[in-house]
Design an enzyme around this catalytic site. Sequence first.
Site, mmCIF file in Angstrom:
data_model
loop_
_atom_site.group_PDB
_atom_site.id
_atom_site.type_symbol
_atom_site.label_atom_id
_atom_site.label_comp_id
_atom_site.label_asym_id
_atom_site.label_seq_id
_atom_site.Cartn_x
_atom_site.Cartn_y
_atom_site.Cartn_z
ATOM 1 N N CYS A 8 -0.791 -4.898 8.134
ATOM 2 C CA CYS A 8 -0.779 -3.809 8.776
ATOM 3 C C CYS A 8 -1.669 -2.216 8.566
ATOM 4 O O CYS A 8 -1.951 -2.631 7.762
ATOM 5 C CB CYS A 8 0.477 -3.261 8.154
ATOM 6 S SG CYS A 8 1.140 -2.641 7.056
ATOM 7 N N ASN A 11 -0.271 -0.664 5.120
ATOM 8 C CA ASN A 11 0.030 -1.408 3.580
ATOM 9 C C ASN A 11 1.544 -1.264 2.791
ATOM 10 O O ASN A 11 1.468 -0.844 1.667
ATOM 11 C CB ASN A 11 -1.377 -2.520 2.793
ATOM 12 C CG ASN A 11 -0.113 -3.439 1.657
ATOM 13 O OD1 ASN A 11 -1.270 -3.427 0.905
ATOM 14 N ND2 ASN A 11 0.323 -4.187 2.620
ATOM 15 N N CYS A 13 4.812 -0.415 5.086
ATOM 16 C CA CYS A 13 5.180 -0.513 5.674
ATOM 17 C C CYS A 13 5.871 -2.380 5.772
ATOM 18 O O CYS A 13 6.968 -3.432 5.822
ATOM 19 C CB CYS A 13 5.979 -0.282 6.979
ATOM 20 S SG CYS A 13 6.758 1.906 6.475
ATOM 21 N N ARG A 14 5.443 -2.786 6.530
ATOM 22 C CA ARG A 14 5.233 -4.097 7.934
ATOM 23 C C ARG A 14 4.743 -5.349 7.208
ATOM 24 O O ARG A 14 5.430 -5.973 6.820
ATOM 25 C CB ARG A 14 4.847 -3.791 9.210
ATOM 26 C CG ARG A 14 5.783 -2.656 10.288
ATOM 27 C CD ARG A 14 5.014 -3.198 11.273
ATOM 28 N NE ARG A 14 3.232 -2.288 11.631
ATOM 29 C CZ ARG A 14 2.490 -2.234 12.503
ATOM 30 N NH1 ARG A 14 3.060 -2.767 13.358
ATOM 31 N NH2 ARG A 14 1.410 -1.187 11.835
ATOM 32 N N SER A 15 3.367 -5.099 6.607
ATOM 33 C CA SER A 15 3.219 -6.168 5.997
ATOM 34 C C SER A 15 3.391 -6.160 4.772
ATOM 35 O O SER A 15 3.516 -7.409 3.697
ATOM 36 C CB SER A 15 1.599 -6.153 5.400
ATOM 37 O OG SER A 15 1.027 -4.696 4.925
ATOM 38 N N ASP A 124 6.282 -0.172 14.513
ATOM 39 C CA ASP A 124 6.016 0.709 12.930
ATOM 40 C C ASP A 124 7.129 0.767 13.015
ATOM 41 O O ASP A 124 7.069 2.403 13.217
ATOM 42 C CB ASP A 124 5.106 0.859 12.155
ATOM 43 C CG ASP A 124 3.968 1.439 11.674
ATOM 44 O OD1 ASP A 124 4.539 1.422 10.515
ATOM 45 O OD2 ASP A 124 2.638 2.438 11.165
#
Length: 155
Positions: A8, A11, A13-15, A124
């Site tokens: 993401c 690195n 939040c999402r990933s 995001d």
Amino acid sequence: MIRVLFVCLGNICRSPMAEAVFLQMVREAKLDDRIEVDSAGTGDWHVGNVPHKGTLAVLKKNGVPVDSRARQVKLADLTAFDFIVTMDERNSRDVLELSREAPRAQVARLLDYVPDAVEKNVPDPYYTGDFDGVYQLVRVGCTRLLEHIRQSFDI
């Protein structure tokens, strides 16, 4: 060993959420001796940091352990990993711009593995605040990704 890298922007939040969810699925399927999981960001703002408090909270609420620190994606990742799974189109473009040559890794958005997904970009939550909604998208995407890997490698 099949190597999967989630990517993401920062690195945090999402990933790392996808890394933790996918790793739990891999362990539950008893495939952790066949599949390795990591995450990275296209930017360097958060290198060395733990995941965002919203990511940590939603993972804890859903019983998903997390143990990662932010790092930035690097050129070597394009050949070291089999799958580079991005969270949105911008992340995909940024990864592919690392090299003039086509990567060895298969680069695709997480929701590309969900054929019936209306939207293919995972929003995001750093900006939206919707960590629960992102968690649901990540779970579906990771489930389908694992199915894809199991079918592709007959494991």
